[in-house]
Design an enzyme around this catalytic site. Structure first.
Site, PDB file in Angstrom:
ATOM      1  CB  CYS A  10      48.567  43.435  44.202  1.00 11.90           C
ATOM      2  SG  CYS A  10      48.080  43.733  45.890  1.00 11.90           S
ATOM      3  CB  CYS A  86      45.140  44.508  46.895  1.00 10.71           C
ATOM      4  SG  CYS A  86      45.683  45.704  45.681  1.00 10.71           S
ATOM      5  CB  CYS A  94      42.725  47.993  34.772  1.00 10.65           C
ATOM      6  SG  CYS A  94      42.586  47.397  36.450  1.00 10.65           S
TER       7      CYS A  94
END
Length: 162
Positions: A10, A86, A94
């Site tokens: 998140c 989220c 990432c």
């Protein structure tokens, strides 16, 4: 029994991902070891998330808001699964995860953004907890060792899409 490492992501790592980490660890009887992190960690766990995690038996000392870079280091636990909880984190770039884990997105509204009394805030956290619990229970019962990588990724995503 083989155990699987699972990382919940998140943005702030203060509420949803913390609850998911606690849920998977306490509900899976050792099948999963839960971790959580954020792209821009808040630096503290939301008190309502902490309260719920402790109520379910998750150790207080494991409740920590942390950066996702911690899990991309060479000595970090290798993840079998990475799930964003989220929408912001799902749309961010990432880190590279070692071992090529199965990745999915389970978007939930942020209970920490709910305004109002503590009763209203607790209700928001409880609603998020119940949604996460439904998904996590379905994940726990997936026949992981019988699915190929493509089918596994689809099954994990389908848990939330249903």
């Amino acid at each position: 029994m083989k155990s699987y490492n699972i990382l919940f992501l998140c943005t702030g790592n203060s509420a949803r991902s913390i609850l998911a980490e606690a849920l998977i660890t306490t509900l899976s009887s050792g099948k999963f070891i839960g971790y959580s992190a954020g792209s821009n960690p808040a630096g503290r766990v939301n008190p309502f998330a902490s309260e719920l995690a402790i109520e379910m038996g998750y150790p207080k000392e494991k409740l920590r808001s942390k950066n996702w870079d911690e899990y991309s280091l060479p000595d970090a636990p290798q993840m079998d699964f990475v799930i964003t909880v989220c929408d912001n984190a799902a749309n961010e770039v990432c880190p590279i995860w070692l071992g090529h884990p199965s990745i999915a997105h389970w978007g939930f509204p942020d209970p920490a953004s709910v305004e109002g009394t503590d009763v209203i805030k607790r209700e928001a956290f409880q609603k998020t907890l119940l949604g996460l619990k439904k998904n996590i229970e379905a994940l726990i019962y997936l026949p992981i060792d019988q699915l190929d990588l493509f089918s596994l990724k689809k099954a994990i995503q389908d848990i939330h899409d249903k």
